[in-house]
Design a protein around this motif. Structure first.
Motif, PDB file in Angstrom:
ATOM      1  N   UNK B  41      43.152  64.765  41.385  1.00  0.00           N
ATOM      2  CA  UNK B  41      42.409  63.508  41.209  1.00  0.00           C
ATOM      3  C   UNK B  41      41.821  63.053  42.533  1.00  0.00           C
ATOM      4  N   UNK B  42      42.594  63.254  43.594  1.00  0.00           N
ATOM      5  CA  UNK B  42      42.102  62.877  44.917  1.00  0.00           C
ATOM      6  C   UNK B  42      40.785  63.597  45.214  1.00  0.00           C
ATOM      7  N   UNK B  83      34.469  61.782  35.228  1.00  0.00           N
ATOM      8  CA  UNK B  83      35.192  61.282  34.057  1.00  0.00           C
ATOM      9  C   UNK B  83      36.625  61.021  34.515  1.00  0.00           C
ATOM     10  N   UNK B  84      37.010  59.754  34.504  1.00  0.00           N
ATOM     11  CA  UNK B  84      38.289  59.341  35.095  1.00  0.00           C
ATOM     12  C   UNK B  84      39.493  59.852  34.303  1.00  0.00           C
ATOM     13  N   UNK B  85      40.536  60.205  35.059  1.00  0.00           N
ATOM     14  CA  UNK B  85      41.800  60.566  34.406  1.00  0.00           C
ATOM     15  C   UNK B  85      42.337  59.360  33.645  1.00  0.00           C
ATOM     16  N   UNK B  86      42.253  58.179  34.261  1.00  0.00           N
ATOM     17  CA  UNK B  86      42.657  56.941  33.587  1.00  0.00           C
ATOM     18  C   UNK B  86      41.446  56.012  33.561  1.00  0.00           C
ATOM     19  N   UNK B  87      40.673  56.050  32.478  1.00  0.00           N
ATOM     20  CA  UNK B  87      39.444  55.239  32.432  1.00  0.00           C
ATOM     21  C   UNK B  87      39.745  53.746  32.622  1.00  0.00           C
ATOM     22  N   UNK B 170      38.316  64.868  34.994  1.00  0.00           N
ATOM     23  CA  UNK B 170      39.703  64.809  35.436  1.00  0.00           C
ATOM     24  C   UNK B 170      40.631  64.618  34.230  1.00  0.00           C
ATOM     25  N   UNK B 171      41.197  65.701  33.781  1.00  0.00           N
ATOM     26  CA  UNK B 171      42.116  65.690  32.635  1.00  0.00           C
ATOM     27  C   UNK B 171      41.522  64.969  31.432  1.00  0.00           C
ATOM     28  N   UNK B 172      40.268  65.254  31.170  1.00  0.00           N
ATOM     29  CA  UNK B 172      39.631  64.625  30.011  1.00  0.00           C
ATOM     30  C   UNK B 172      40.310  65.066  28.722  1.00  0.00           C
ATOM     31  N   UNK B 173      40.977  66.223  28.750  1.00  0.00           N
ATOM     32  CA  UNK B 173      41.616  66.722  27.523  1.00  0.00           C
ATOM     33  C   UNK B 173      42.945  66.051  27.219  1.00  0.00           C
ATOM     34  N   UNK B 174      43.590  65.459  28.235  1.00  0.00           N
ATOM     35  CA  UNK B 174      44.914  64.926  27.910  1.00  0.00           C
ATOM     36  C   UNK B 174      44.764  63.659  27.071  1.00  0.00           C
ATOM     37  N   UNK B 175      45.549  63.565  26.040  1.00  0.00           N
ATOM     38  CA  UNK B 175      45.478  62.426  25.127  1.00  0.00           C
ATOM     39  C   UNK B 175      44.564  62.658  23.945  1.00  0.00           C
ATOM     40  N   UNK B 176      43.860  63.781  23.940  1.00  0.00           N
ATOM     41  CA  UNK B 176      42.945  64.034  22.816  1.00  0.00           C
ATOM     42  C   UNK B 176      43.658  64.782  21.686  1.00  0.00           C
TER      43      UNK B 176
END
Ligand SMILES: Nc1ncnc2c1ncn2[C@@H]1O[C@H](COP(=O)(O)OP(=O)(O)OP(=O)(O)O)[C@@H](O)[C@H]1O
Ligand SMILES: [Mg+2]
Lengths: 436, 249
Positions: B41-42, B83-87, B170-176
């Motif tokens: 993320x950094x 695309x933020x990991x935590x929008x 950034x981890x756009x797939x997690x949570x989908x």
């Protein structure tokens, strides 16, 4: 002969003495009595210092030390007011100007106080206790004119505009209009008030409102305070609402060097309601104070207050909100929220909520927050291509949204959005959110 | 398209990126995988221009421009999209208004004509359909009360509207959910072309079945310790990071 002081209470008391016999209503004993009572109350209190609890955060020393004059009479300058889309009453330096007003063909009565005075004995001063509010006492001593609105039972009056304008004057006029509004049973009125003046003129605008809403009446009171930046705006509103009636007040405090927006509302009949919302937008050098006092004096009433203050530069904001729930006022539902956004490290906000509850079955809550713009949110907007200044404007707008959206009346909401945008532009910030 | 050389970056005095070198040619999609806290993320934040990071060494060029010298909004206008990991949630800001404001800010900066409200709605609705997003998400405040997956889809909607040259996911797939993963992948794949590159940060090989990367890189302790083809992701899925980290040490 004693020298007459040119500043402070003595100057105003001297003016009252000097004008005795010439002020409106001089021939009416009850008016004389009211002025004398007010003068005594003002003599006793003077301009309150910060030792007075209700004035802890707002210092009137600068008002006390300023020299004020009389408004000129017979000023005839053409004023460039935008064309009226609604009925409109215009006051210049506190005096009614029939020539600038458009009030024809209304289904309710709109008069000016100086003319209507002989008929107002039962109304004038009915809601004001000069012994408890020095500025209302000052107003009671020296009022000359004002708006008198009387809406008969069942009449839906629609929108009425009250425009108060100060002229450019060397005399630094002080004026103290007294406005009276009475709504009959199930009557309704939207009063949109604009107070403005030249950017650099020094003057004091000290209006007092007395508003009575009868059973089932509905009053929307929108106020845009955009006085010149060297002005003192000291305003006190008293409203009394009977059973099932509503009084809504929205005040934008954006102008003047020092502003006091004091509102007293008494809910006197069951199921009466009051919504008070406001926005204070303060730039460098400004001080604005909103002080509310809600008196729940009957059961089953509800009140909602949301105030938001945005402070930039070296500015100072004050919010004091008192909710009194009397023993009889069971099932009261009271809510108060006060939030501030500091855009500068030199800005300061003081907040004093106060709940005084004597009934046992009530729901009352209050809250206050102070914050800055969120760095994460700013970065998010910028990462989408939005320039820094615009990103800030969007977030400030968003902060204000809650208070603005709480305004039910469309006319007031529109006027307010326009005023907020104007404020931004004067701060040199272009463009907030685009509407899709 | 993107050339990162020997990048060192720290935050609050703590060094996070320690000599990271990575090049993504135009038209390619590269995946970056790596353990929690390794600096993924950094990296995306440094590339997008978030404040607070100090770049102590190295360079980043985008096309032929020095990316690190630009403000975040300038990078967005140049075609960088994160695309933020935590929008981020924006209470009080309507999603449609936000999207149109962003789109027009970018268009204005590029000297293109602004999009009016009607054109905008047409465009947004078409993109939302592909992402299976209900219309009412335009009216709601940005990301407020959105579910995790809805937020990620909203990020993809922004990307689709802004059509960047370089997408950092950034981890756009997690949570989908499984279907949404497919829709999001379709959106990314629809942008694929000679002028589009992407850096896809993920923990799971599954995304890479849908968005097939040209290269896969392993980031550990702020450096790329191994690069390979798509098969590297499968290898990691099977054996974890331990062996690669040990080999690189
Ligand atoms: N402000 C800060 N001060 C100190 N350390 C920080 C700060 N911000 C981030 N870090 C640290 O930097 C390291 C890298 O964080 P980063 O978010 O880049 O990891 P990541 O690879 O994206 O991890 P994940 O897979 O969990 O998303 C972490 O150890 C984190 O704790
Ligand atoms: Mg991460």
């Amino acid at each position: 002969m004693t020298a007459v002081s040119s500043t402070g209470p003595a100057a105003f008391l001297g003016r009252h003495e000097g004008l005795r016999g010439r002020l409106p209503g001089a021939a009416l004993p009850w008016v004389e009595a009211l002025r004398d009572r007010s003068a005594a109350a003002f003599r006793a209190q003077g301009f309150p210092t910060r030792r007075v609890e209700a004035w802890k955060y707002t210092d009137l020393a600068v008002v006390n030390a300023s020299v004020f004059g009389e408004p000129l009479t017979g000023v005839d300058d053409a004023l460039a007011l935008p064309a009226a889309t609604n009925p409109r009453a215009v006051f210049i330096d506190g005096r009614f100007r029939a020539d600038l007003s458009t009030l024809d063909g209304l289904a309710y009565a709109v008069e000016n106080l100086a003319t209507a005075l002989p008929q107002l004995e039962s109304r004038l001063g009915a809601l004001v206790r000069p012994e408890e509010q020095a500025l209302a006492a000052l107003n009671g001593m020296l009022f000359e004119d004002g708006l008198v609105v009387t809406v008969p039972d069942g009449v839906e009056a629609g929108v009425l505009e009250l425009v108060s304008y100060a002229t450019e004057s060397e005399r630094a006029p002080a004026f103290h209009p007294r406005h009276l509004v009475r709504l009959g049973a199930n009557a309704s009125l939207t009063l949109v008030e604009t107070a403005a003046g030249p950017a650099t003129a020094r003057y004091m605008h000290n209006p007092v409102f007395e508003i009575e809403v009868a059973e089932g009446g509905r009053m929307n009171h929108g106020r845009l305070q955009q006085e010149g930046r060297d002005a003192f705006f000291l305003s006190t509103v008293y409203a009394r609402v009977q059973e099932g009636g509503t009084y809504d007040n929205f005040t934008l405090n954006a102008g003047s060097r020092l502003a006091r927006n004091e509102i007293h509302v008494a809910l006197c009949g069951p199921k009466a309601e009051c919504h008070m919302n406001g926005v204070q937008l303060l730039a460098d050098g400004q001080h604005a104070d909103t002080t509310t006092a809600l008196d729940h004096a009957a059961p089953n009433c509800s009140s909602r207050q949301t105030y938001k203050t945005v402070l930039s530069g070296k500015s100072r904001g004050v919010f004091q909100g008192k909710i009194l729930v009397r023993q009889i006022a069971q099932k009261t539902d009271g809510y108060q929220m006060n939030q501030a956004l500091l855009l500068s490290p030199d800005a300061e906000i003081d907040s004093k909520p106060q709940l005084e509850i004597y009934a046992d079955d009530v729901k009352c809550s209050h809250g206050a927050t102070v914050g800055e713009l969120d760095a994460e949110q700013i970065f998010f907007l910028r990462s989408r291509g939005i320039p820094l200044e615009q990103a800030k404007a969007i977030l400030v707008e968003a902060f204000l949204t809650e208070a603005v959206e709480a305004v039910a009346d469309e006319a007031i909401r529109d006027a307010l959005s326009g005023a907020v945008t104007g404020w931004w532009q004067r701060q040199g910030i272009q463009g907030g959110i685009e509407v899709a | 398209m993107l050339k990162i050389e020997n990048l060192h970056a720290s935050i609050d005095g703590k060094s996070i990126l320690n000599g990271l070198t990575l090049e993504i040619p135009a038209g390619e999609i590269h995946a970056v995988m790596g353990p929690n806290g390794s600096g993924k993320s950094t990296l995306s934040y440094v590339l997008a221009g978030r404040e607070g990071y100090e770049v102590t060494e190295g360079s980043v060029t985008f096309g032929d421009i020095d990316l690190l010298a630009m403000e975040p909004e300038e990078r967005a206008v140049a075609g960088v999209f994160l695309a933020f990991q935590a929008p981020v949630e924006l209470p009080g800001v309507g999603n449609a208004n936000f999207l149109r404001t962003a789109l027009n800010a970018v268009r204005r900066a590029k000297g293109e004509a602004e999009i009016d409200a009607i054109q905008f709605l047409k465009l947004a609705r078409a993109r939302m359909k592909v992402l299976n997003m209900p219309d009412d998400m335009l009216k709601r405040p940005v990301n407020v009360g959105f579910s995790g997956g809805e937020k990620k889809r909203n990020e993809m909607l922004q990307m689709a509207l802004l059509s960047p040259k370089l997408a950092l996911l950034d981890e756009t797939d997690s949570g989908l959910d499984i279907d949404a993963l497919k829709l999001v992948s379709d959106t990314v794949n629809s942008l694929r072309g000679p002028d589009f590159s992407a850096l896809v940060i993920t923990h799971y090989q599954r995304l890479l079945n849908h968005i097939v990367p040209d290269r896969v890189h392993v980031l550990s302790a702020g450096r790329i310790i191994k690069s390979g083809g798509p098969e590297l992701a499968q290898e990691l899925e099977a054996s974890g990071y331990g062996a690669i980290q040990a080999a690189a040490a």
